[in-house]
Scaffold this motif. Sequence first.
Motif, PDB file in Angstrom:
ATOM      1  N   SER A  38     -32.637 -76.654  20.064  1.00 30.04           N
ATOM      2  CA  SER A  38     -33.718 -77.092  19.087  1.00 30.04           C
ATOM      3  C   SER A  38     -34.961 -77.727  19.738  1.00 30.04           C
ATOM      4  O   SER A  38     -35.865 -77.680  18.818  1.00 30.04           O
ATOM      5  CB  SER A  38     -32.829 -77.712  18.131  1.00 30.04           C
ATOM      6  N   LEU A  71     -38.265 -77.738  11.617  1.00 28.11           N
ATOM      7  CA  LEU A  71     -38.530 -77.424  13.245  1.00 28.11           C
ATOM      8  C   LEU A  71     -40.125 -77.144  13.189  1.00 28.11           C
ATOM      9  O   LEU A  71     -40.666 -76.382  12.256  1.00 28.11           O
ATOM     10  CB  LEU A  71     -37.655 -76.514  13.584  1.00 28.11           C
ATOM     11  N   GLN A  77     -34.503 -72.110  15.646  1.00 34.11           N
ATOM     12  CA  GLN A  77     -34.149 -72.787  14.501  1.00 34.11           C
ATOM     13  C   GLN A  77     -32.380 -72.544  14.475  1.00 34.11           C
ATOM     14  O   GLN A  77     -31.999 -71.458  14.717  1.00 34.11           O
ATOM     15  CB  GLN A  77     -34.475 -71.882  13.253  1.00 34.11           C
ATOM     16  N   ILE A  78     -31.833 -73.621  14.518  1.00 33.00           N
ATOM     17  CA  ILE A  78     -30.306 -73.590  14.750  1.00 33.00           C
ATOM     18  C   ILE A  78     -29.780 -73.516  13.508  1.00 33.00           C
ATOM     19  O   ILE A  78     -30.005 -74.659  12.616  1.00 33.00           O
ATOM     20  CB  ILE A  78     -30.084 -74.697  15.663  1.00 33.00           C
ATOM     21  N   PHE A  92     -30.458 -81.928  14.172  1.00 28.17           N
ATOM     22  CA  PHE A  92     -31.318 -80.526  14.669  1.00 28.17           C
ATOM     23  C   PHE A  92     -31.086 -79.323  13.823  1.00 28.17           C
ATOM     24  O   PHE A  92     -31.712 -78.383  14.133  1.00 28.17           O
ATOM     25  CB  PHE A  92     -31.005 -80.670  16.202  1.00 28.17           C
TER      26      PHE A  92
END
Length: 699
Positions: A38, A71, A77-78, A92
């Motif tokens: 992230s 983000l 992008q997690i 995150f």
Amino acid sequence: MAVKEEVTAATEKFIRVQRVFVNHLDSYSSGNIGKFLSNCVVGASLEEITEEEEEEDENKSTMPEASSAKLKEGMFQIVGTLSKLESVRPDFALETYDVISREDLLMRLLECDVIVYNITENPQQAEEAIWAVSALNEEVNHFEKRKVFILVSTVMTWARSKPLDADDSEIPFTEEDYRRRKPHPNFLDHINAEKMVLKFGKKAKKLTTYVVAAGLQYGVEEGILHYFFKIAWLGEVPALPVFGDGTNVIPAIHVLDLAGVIQNIIDHVPKLHYLVAVDESVHTLEDLVKCISKNTGPGKIQKIPKENAFLTKDLTQECLDHLLVNLRMEALFVKENFNIRWVAQTGFVENINNILKEYKQSRRLLPIKICILGPPAVGKSSIAEALSKHYKLHHIKLKDVISEAIAKLEAIVTPKDEGEEEEEGEEEEEENVEDAQELLDGIKENMEQNAGRLEDQYIIRFIKEKVKSMPCRNQGYILDGFPKTYDQAKDLFNQFVCALDASDEFLKERVMNLPESIVAGTHYSQDRFLRALSNYRDLNTEDETVLNYFDEIEIHPIHIDVGKLEDSQNRLAIKQLIKEIGEPRNYGLTDEEKAEEERRAAEERLAREMMEEAEREHKEAMEMAEKMARWEEWNKRLEEVKREERELLEAQSIPLRNYLMTHVMPTLMQGLNECCKVRPDDPVDFLAEYLFKNNPEMQ
């Protein structure tokens, strides 16, 4: 040039939509991988790392900062699943899924560009990983662009591999030997998942699959090695256990370096589909445990039979398998082709200082250092005792430190039995004995010259040794009534200074009210107490006082006037100090302590309920007794009223009776008698006429 700019623009557009799925984001390994990614810009690992950047990385903390779910452009992008319902979504992560059907999960996977399935911590995830890659393979014709599937597996799928050279067992395995690998019997599901992932990657062009065989993961809050870190940090055992002879080589990798390998796979999309992720070290189990023990524990290890390892409740079978493996591996492809900002390339032992720093920061195991100052009888020791229990700190009393130091020196100079001494380090031990004897002689001479008291040089030395001991460095400490002078304070560091005070009258009254059993043998006898109080006041009226020193170095004391609190148990002072110092910074309660706390709470609740029940029954009994008393009183008063009414009626009826007996009854009785003799047809008329004729007043 224009073509290059178009390619760059297209790459930037692609970068903005990189979405990565990672399973079990609330676990140690996946959580750190997700957090690391992230913070990464997509494509960053395609650029060579310069020397300046390497120096910057060394100066920066190795722990990735948790970025916001919103983000920045270009970052991964997690999204991912959670293993537990009660888990909180990591900061995150853009999205997380806890309870989700396979059908919905597939829809989420199809939204991602990269799917990372980590099966190193939960073997049950191997089956889900096989389902995920096969389900994606069935949908591959509908992919708009290529997807990358990465299976993070373990080197335990190599555990029973035959040596490459029968005569030289030290030759390490590399990625090229993956077809020769033989798994540990407990990791058959893992190797099956590896084979299926590689198989599906060969069939489809738009689904690229990779398998990463990771070594034992360490770093940050620690994984399997956390067991050793915890018992070392707590300092409750004299030596850390090593299972077996400890000579088995364990391939390992820092969890953030493993995340770096995954980042490079995503960016580079290499042709090689099976990769080994291990650091460059060749450490044995003994090396790892000895390093932990030396740097945060008792400094000693103890070898125990492998069979005893299985009795350790904090280590699962899978953990023990990792710790007992004997395997040499080398990550050639990773080392030669990837641009990784290594955290611990040279291995665990060489990077133990940074690893310890990560461990303590991530688990908030930061020592609390407190000193409590104040005049005699103000309550320093009782408050220090309460705070040491609340924060799980070491309570340091000057008298105990001196006794302990002298006892330690005497133990060193005492001749040992033959066979006790080890050959290794004999010369050093002899020097230690000479130094200890010299110091012991100096202490005894100094005490003789000063009527049993020690000079500051010895006191400060012993206190320094105590606060620098591993338990105090780990958990922290409370200095009880020390330092006493400005010069003593200069040699010590504390985070919190608690300055207790009270009027002399209050302190004298407190000492006078102490039981004789407590006063006996202490400085609370009248003469000694007054002398100690006078000395304290003299020391704290000069310009260079202890409190002034702490003010000078921006550690402002917490002042509490105990006399004004009017609390003999010092509960209010303790409460105020806890509020100022903050939350404990340790492991909290152990399972046994939690059970004891729950048992105590249950007993207190039961006692409270019984007391409430008894109070309720007592109240009901009192109410019933009161009700009965009121009923009896009411009945008594009712009877009294009735009696009074009767008496009143009787009193009122006497004149009437007298009148009737005198004027009516004689004539009436005569008339009735006459009526009975004559027996007329109309007795009433007869009686009326008789009474009229015979009325005495008429006659």
